[in-house]
Design a protein around this motif. Sequence first.
Motif, PDB file in Angstrom:
ATOM      1  N   LEU A 155       0.864  -1.258   0.136  1.00 13.38           N
ATOM      2  CA  LEU A 155       0.113   0.052   0.072  1.00 13.38           C
ATOM      3  C   LEU A 155       0.873   1.111  -0.023  1.00 13.38           C
ATOM      4  N   ILE A 156       1.821   1.208   0.779  1.00 14.41           N
ATOM      5  CA  ILE A 156       2.915   2.258   0.941  1.00 14.41           C
ATOM      6  C   ILE A 156       3.471   2.546  -0.286  1.00 14.41           C
ATOM      7  N   SER A 157       3.996   1.610  -0.721  1.00 12.71           N
ATOM      8  CA  SER A 157       5.030   1.833  -2.283  1.00 12.71           C
ATOM      9  C   SER A 157       3.963   2.301  -3.379  1.00 12.71           C
ATOM     10  N   GLU A 158       2.768   1.665  -3.169  1.00 14.66           N
ATOM     11  CA  GLU A 158       1.925   2.245  -4.106  1.00 14.66           C
ATOM     12  C   GLU A 158       1.641   3.794  -4.048  1.00 14.66           C
ATOM     13  N   LEU A 159       1.189   3.911  -2.794  1.00 15.64           N
ATOM     14  CA  LEU A 159       1.229   5.501  -2.298  1.00 15.64           C
ATOM     15  C   LEU A 159       2.307   6.354  -2.981  1.00 15.64           C
ATOM     16  N   LEU A 160       3.539   5.763  -2.499  1.00 11.48           N
ATOM     17  CA  LEU A 160       4.719   6.681  -2.928  1.00 11.48           C
ATOM     18  C   LEU A 160       4.890   6.873  -4.504  1.00 11.48           C
ATOM     19  N   SER A 161       4.282   5.868  -5.276  1.00  9.21           N
ATOM     20  CA  SER A 161       4.458   5.950  -6.818  1.00  9.21           C
ATOM     21  C   SER A 161       3.912   7.246  -7.296  1.00  9.21           C
ATOM     22  N   TYR A 162       2.679   7.890  -6.469  1.00 12.47           N
ATOM     23  CA  TYR A 162       2.105   8.962  -7.107  1.00 12.47           C
ATOM     24  C   TYR A 162       2.964  10.238  -6.892  1.00 12.47           C
ATOM     25  N   HIS A 163       3.402  11.154  -7.659  1.00 16.83           N
ATOM     26  CA  HIS A 163       4.048  12.391  -7.368  1.00 16.83           C
ATOM     27  C   HIS A 163       3.326  13.061  -6.428  1.00 16.83           C
ATOM     28  N   PHE A 164       2.037  13.432  -6.805  1.00 13.20           N
ATOM     29  CA  PHE A 164       1.238  14.257  -5.990  1.00 13.20           C
ATOM     30  C   PHE A 164       1.200  13.842  -4.706  1.00 13.20           C
ATOM     31  N   ILE A 165       1.470  12.649  -4.340  1.00 10.74           N
ATOM     32  CA  ILE A 165       1.307  12.249  -3.079  1.00 10.74           C
ATOM     33  C   ILE A 165       2.679  12.306  -2.222  1.00 10.74           C
ATOM     34  N   VAL A 166       3.809  12.103  -3.125  1.00  9.31           N
ATOM     35  CA  VAL A 166       5.142  12.483  -2.549  1.00  9.31           C
ATOM     36  C   VAL A 166       5.108  13.692  -2.166  1.00  9.31           C
ATOM     37  N   ARG A 167       4.862  14.694  -3.026  1.00  8.56           N
ATOM     38  CA  ARG A 167       4.824  16.209  -2.814  1.00  8.56           C
ATOM     39  C   ARG A 167       4.003  16.512  -1.321  1.00  8.56           C
ATOM     40  N   ALA A 168       2.851  15.885  -1.172  1.00  8.91           N
ATOM     41  CA  ALA A 168       1.897  16.209  -0.231  1.00  8.91           C
ATOM     42  C   ALA A 168       2.599  15.700   1.122  1.00  8.91           C
ATOM     43  N   VAL A 169       3.316  14.464   1.076  1.00 10.87           N
ATOM     44  CA  VAL A 169       4.096  13.868   2.278  1.00 10.87           C
ATOM     45  C   VAL A 169       5.041  14.852   2.561  1.00 10.87           C
ATOM     46  N   ILE A 170       6.015  15.033   1.655  1.00  7.11           N
ATOM     47  CA  ILE A 170       7.163  16.158   1.962  1.00  7.11           C
ATOM     48  C   ILE A 170       6.440  17.394   2.911  1.00  7.11           C
ATOM     49  N   VAL A 171       5.614  18.233   2.133  1.00  7.67           N
ATOM     50  CA  VAL A 171       4.999  19.330   2.818  1.00  7.67           C
ATOM     51  C   VAL A 171       4.403  19.000   3.896  1.00  7.67           C
ATOM     52  N   GLY A 172       3.543  17.969   4.192  1.00  7.54           N
ATOM     53  CA  GLY A 172       2.683  17.620   5.115  1.00  7.54           C
ATOM     54  C   GLY A 172       3.626  17.592   6.499  1.00  7.54           C
ATOM     55  N   VAL A 173       4.686  16.656   6.190  1.00  7.20           N
ATOM     56  CA  VAL A 173       5.481  16.379   7.423  1.00  7.20           C
ATOM     57  C   VAL A 173       6.234  17.557   7.844  1.00  7.20           C
TER      58      VAL A 173
END
Lengths: 273, 237
Positions: free
Chosen positions: A4-22
């Motif tokens: 689930l997590i690796s699937e999640l991180l394959s989307y660029h927009f989610i990676v961006r959201a995670v970086i900013v969110g953290v």
Amino acid sequence: MIDLISELLSYHFIVRAVIVGVLVSLCSALLGVSLVLKRYSMIGDGLSHIGFGALAIAAALNLAPLAVAVPVVVGAAFLLLRMSESRRVSGDAAIALASTSAVAIGVIVISLSSGMGNDVYNYMFGSILAMSRGDVILSVTLSIAVLALFVLSYNKIFAVTFDETFARATGVHTKRYNMLISVLAAITVVLGMRMMGALLISSLIIFPALTSMRVCRTFRGVVICSAIVSVICFLIGIVISYAAALPTGASVVAVNLVVFALFSAVGALLHRA
Amino acid sequence: MIPLITCENVALSYDNKIIAENLNFIINEGDYLCIVGENGSGKSTLMRALLGLKAPSEGTITYGEGLKQTEIGYLPQQTAVQRDFPASVFEVVLSGCLSQRGAKPFYSSDEKKLALENMERLKISDLKKQCYRNLSGGQQQRVLLSRALCATRKMLLLDEPVTGLDPVVSSELYCIVKDINKQFGITIVMISHDIHSAADHADHILHLGGDDVFFGTTEEYKNSEIGKAYLGGHHHD
């Protein structure tokens, strides 16, 4: 889970959201400790509503949203702090006035320009799709600046939060540090609000501090614990929101609520022991 | 006698109304001065002025040679925020060292040692890791006194330090303050509601009360009309 997590991180927009969110979770948790203890929790809420107004106007004028909202909300933070300190209008009433007025202006601007619709919904409750590449770079830069300033002023922030009169009497520029705290909070609120939404961003400031105060007994403990709780809650929230197709902001707040309940229970047990 | 603070013709105002005027007094090194007077007579405002937090509306307050504003230790009245504040005793005491460190962001080991020494002086070393909000009122005052001692080697200002404490703890606190004055040679300026304890411990009295301003030694105060009226009047309570 790992799939689930690796699937999640394959989307660029989610990676961006995670970086900013953290980063935003970290900043808001640190500042939140001081804001909550100083009884300034409502400032975070007020600032996010003013941010909503600013974003609406920026969108109507086709301007870069963050570039407009950051200075407007920082300015508002100055004003709100000044109003909280003055004896004419009581602080909480001043904040309520300013925040509802800003929302009203924002809603009017949006309905005149593009009509009520998805935009309002996204501003109010946040959207994980909101971050562009430029936004990410600006957010990362600003969050690192907020973190650095917080760490360098940590001891002064403690003194100003615990006892402003004593700090002032012994030569600390308390006004300057109050300003610093609210300007940093303003920047954090603006960075986080497009993902979390104007209605929900202030919970990132308030929840982690309150949660760790249930259990921790030192200021440093509360600060460190809030930072950890805030980041973990954000990460769990974003995974849940992806897995169950729920709005991100609301999921993060819900996770914070559950953790708060857990810590309250632990705190009550410790207290009895 | 080395004057630490000299007040000349000082008038104080609050909300643009003059509440005390014609204040003339000198605080010398080693003095123990009590400021007494009715509520609203300007005691706290005077203390804020001595600390440099508020300018007097007339007259001048001058610090003697070798005393800087940041070298005055201060014990303010407790605020609502502090009562449920999550902080360890050590964190609170250490924050007294901030005044002398200017822009440097972190505490040095010397400052940590100073904080520990001052906790030892007030016999609260065993409370070091305790949470401030779980302490009793008397313990909290000792913590705040240790913090104030970290900020000064010369002068301590106390604003109604025994408010809300029971009589036993109050008299303990008076003894501690007396010790700080006698053993460490730190000048004390204390606001007090309790005129009898003030007369028992202090060597100088400043009585504020509108037009009747008294300043002198405790002996002089006991023999003055205003002193007799206040000290005598309270005995029949």
